[in-house]
Design a protein around this motif. Structure first.
Motif, PDB file in Angstrom:
ATOM      1  N   ASP A  85      74.617  66.610   7.729  1.00  0.00           N
ATOM      2  CA  ASP A  85      73.607  67.305   8.525  1.00  0.00           C
ATOM      3  C   ASP A  85      72.247  66.697   8.206  1.00  0.00           C
ATOM      4  O   ASP A  85      71.403  67.295   7.538  1.00  0.00           O
ATOM      5  CB  ASP A  85      73.628  68.799   8.209  1.00  0.00           C
ATOM      6  CG  ASP A  85      72.702  69.583   9.120  1.00  0.00           C
ATOM      7  OD1 ASP A  85      72.240  69.016  10.128  1.00  0.00           O
ATOM      8  OD2 ASP A  85      72.432  70.759   8.810  1.00  0.00           O
ATOM      9  N   GLY A  86      72.034  65.454   8.683  1.00  0.00           N
ATOM     10  CA  GLY A  86      70.809  64.738   8.379  1.00  0.00           C
ATOM     11  C   GLY A  86      70.931  63.276   8.763  1.00  0.00           C
ATOM     12  O   GLY A  86      71.763  62.909   9.589  1.00  0.00           O
ATOM     13  N   ASP A  87      70.130  62.428   8.124  1.00  0.00           N
ATOM     14  CA  ASP A  87      70.011  61.035   8.543  1.00  0.00           C
ATOM     15  C   ASP A  87      70.848  60.052   7.737  1.00  0.00           C
ATOM     16  O   ASP A  87      70.803  58.859   7.999  1.00  0.00           O
ATOM     17  CB  ASP A  87      68.541  60.580   8.453  1.00  0.00           C
ATOM     18  CG  ASP A  87      67.634  61.382   9.365  1.00  0.00           C
ATOM     19  OD1 ASP A  87      68.133  61.867  10.401  1.00  0.00           O
ATOM     20  OD2 ASP A  87      66.447  61.531   9.035  1.00  0.00           O
ATOM     21  N   GLY A  88      71.556  60.488   6.723  1.00  0.00           N
ATOM     22  CA  GLY A  88      72.256  59.572   5.833  1.00  0.00           C
ATOM     23  C   GLY A  88      73.514  58.962   6.422  1.00  0.00           C
ATOM     24  O   GLY A  88      74.005  59.370   7.475  1.00  0.00           O
ATOM     25  N   PHE A  89      74.037  57.972   5.698  1.00  0.00           N
ATOM     26  CA  PHE A  89      75.305  57.330   6.030  1.00  0.00           C
ATOM     27  C   PHE A  89      76.189  57.355   4.788  1.00  0.00           C
ATOM     28  O   PHE A  89      75.708  57.227   3.660  1.00  0.00           O
ATOM     29  CB  PHE A  89      75.102  55.859   6.422  1.00  0.00           C
ATOM     30  CG  PHE A  89      74.388  55.645   7.723  1.00  0.00           C
ATOM     31  CD1 PHE A  89      75.099  55.363   8.887  1.00  0.00           C
ATOM     32  CD2 PHE A  89      73.009  55.712   7.792  1.00  0.00           C
ATOM     33  CE1 PHE A  89      74.443  55.157  10.089  1.00  0.00           C
ATOM     34  CE2 PHE A  89      72.336  55.495   8.993  1.00  0.00           C
ATOM     35  CZ  PHE A  89      73.058  55.227  10.136  1.00  0.00           C
ATOM     36  N   PHE A  90      77.504  57.490   4.997  1.00  0.00           N
ATOM     37  CA  PHE A  90      78.442  57.284   3.908  1.00  0.00           C
ATOM     38  C   PHE A  90      78.516  55.788   3.624  1.00  0.00           C
ATOM     39  O   PHE A  90      78.466  54.966   4.548  1.00  0.00           O
ATOM     40  CB  PHE A  90      79.840  57.788   4.284  1.00  0.00           C
ATOM     41  CG  PHE A  90      79.910  59.262   4.564  1.00  0.00           C
ATOM     42  CD1 PHE A  90      79.791  60.189   3.544  1.00  0.00           C
ATOM     43  CD2 PHE A  90      80.113  59.724   5.860  1.00  0.00           C
ATOM     44  CE1 PHE A  90      79.859  61.556   3.809  1.00  0.00           C
ATOM     45  CE2 PHE A  90      80.183  61.074   6.134  1.00  0.00           C
ATOM     46  CZ  PHE A  90      80.055  61.991   5.101  1.00  0.00           C
TER      47      PHE A  90
END
Length: 270
Positions: A85-90
């Motif tokens: 729930d945001g801008d990150g990436f795995f």
């Protein structure tokens, strides 16, 4: 000249159709991000050219941009399905080459050796943690879930909380944190290169990955038991498809008209 001008329009419309078709084909792909084509006009002029008499020489593709807006979240109830729930990436590491790729597809599985990986065998990257669940390093690495605990009791299940802490629970009721999912962000995510399988790779245009902890700053929180669906809106894509088809037909008609005019000139009799 009109032939080449209309030909550029045909090629651009064809590229637009390809991008739209790719979006539609991936409307149900987990973690997929839609793309759109940006166009620019071409004008050939010189210093002595009257600016009121510059018809232009067609169009070109300025770029194909990706839209990283959050897609709808679908509850699956599966513990190893994760959504951000945001801008990150795995971050995922190839077990053979060590190359790291990035994805929004949080569909993971546990191997018999206790590794968390995606469908294609790439290893989820996480921070090592202490017994309290606090990261002990700023360098992400492969997750190692113990199959048995110190007492030799078998692993029962694995859960991940909203801070990204990976918790191993055992058959005797004990549990222990084994890592914290590392999330990556980029200065310019539109510069990421698509690598297929809903993965991206860092480039000079995107900048290097900046790793952080879930829930801190711009890094999104983890939502366990959910997956992020494609952000493709089929209604919008169908409208874009019709527009691109009209553009293609109009440019084809312009070529046909230019051909008829040329044929008329060639058939003139003196």
């Amino acid at each position: 000249m009109s032939f080449f001008t209309s030909l550029s329009g045909l090629k651009n419309a064809e590229t637009d159709l390809k991008v739209i078709a790719h979006n539609i084909a991936n409307a149900e792909t987990v973690g997929f991000k839609k793309s759109s084509v940006q166009f620019a006009d071409l004008v050939a002029t010189g210093s002595a050219t009257d600016p009121r008499r510059s018809p232009g020489i067609g169009a070109t593709i300025a770029g194909i941009t990706q839209d990283f807006v959050l897609g709808p979240l679908e509850q699956t109830g599966r513990a190893l399905d994760l959504a951000i729930d945001g801008d990150g990436f795995f971050a995922l590491a190839n077990p053979f080459s060590g190359d790291v790729s990035y994805t929004r597809n949080g569909n993971f599985r546990l191997t018999a050796a206790g590794e968390l990986e995606d469908t294609w065998g790439n290893r989820l990257q996480a921070y090592p943690v202490d017994a309290a669940g606090n990261p002990t390093s700023t360098t992400p690495a492969d997750v190692a879930v113990p199959i048995t605990n110190a007492a030799g009791v078998t692993l029962a299940n694995v859960t991940i909380n909203n801070r990204g802490i990976i918790i191993a629970a055992f058959a005797d009721g004990s549990s222990e944190p084994v890592g914290q999912v590392a999330l990556a962000t980029f200065a310019a995510p539109n510069g990421l290169r698509q690598a297929g399988q809903t993965k991206w790779q860092a480039t000079g245009e995107s900048g290097a990955a900046v790793f952080g902890n879930p829930g801190i700053g711009t890094y999104g929180e983890m939502i366990s038991g959910a997956l992020e669906r494609s952000n493709v809106e089929l209604a919008e894509e169908m409208i874009s498809l019709l527009t691109a088809q009209r553009n293609f037909q109009a440019n084809a008609r312009a070529i046909d008209t230019a051909t008829q005019i040329s044929q008329t000139v060639l058939n003139l009799r003196t």
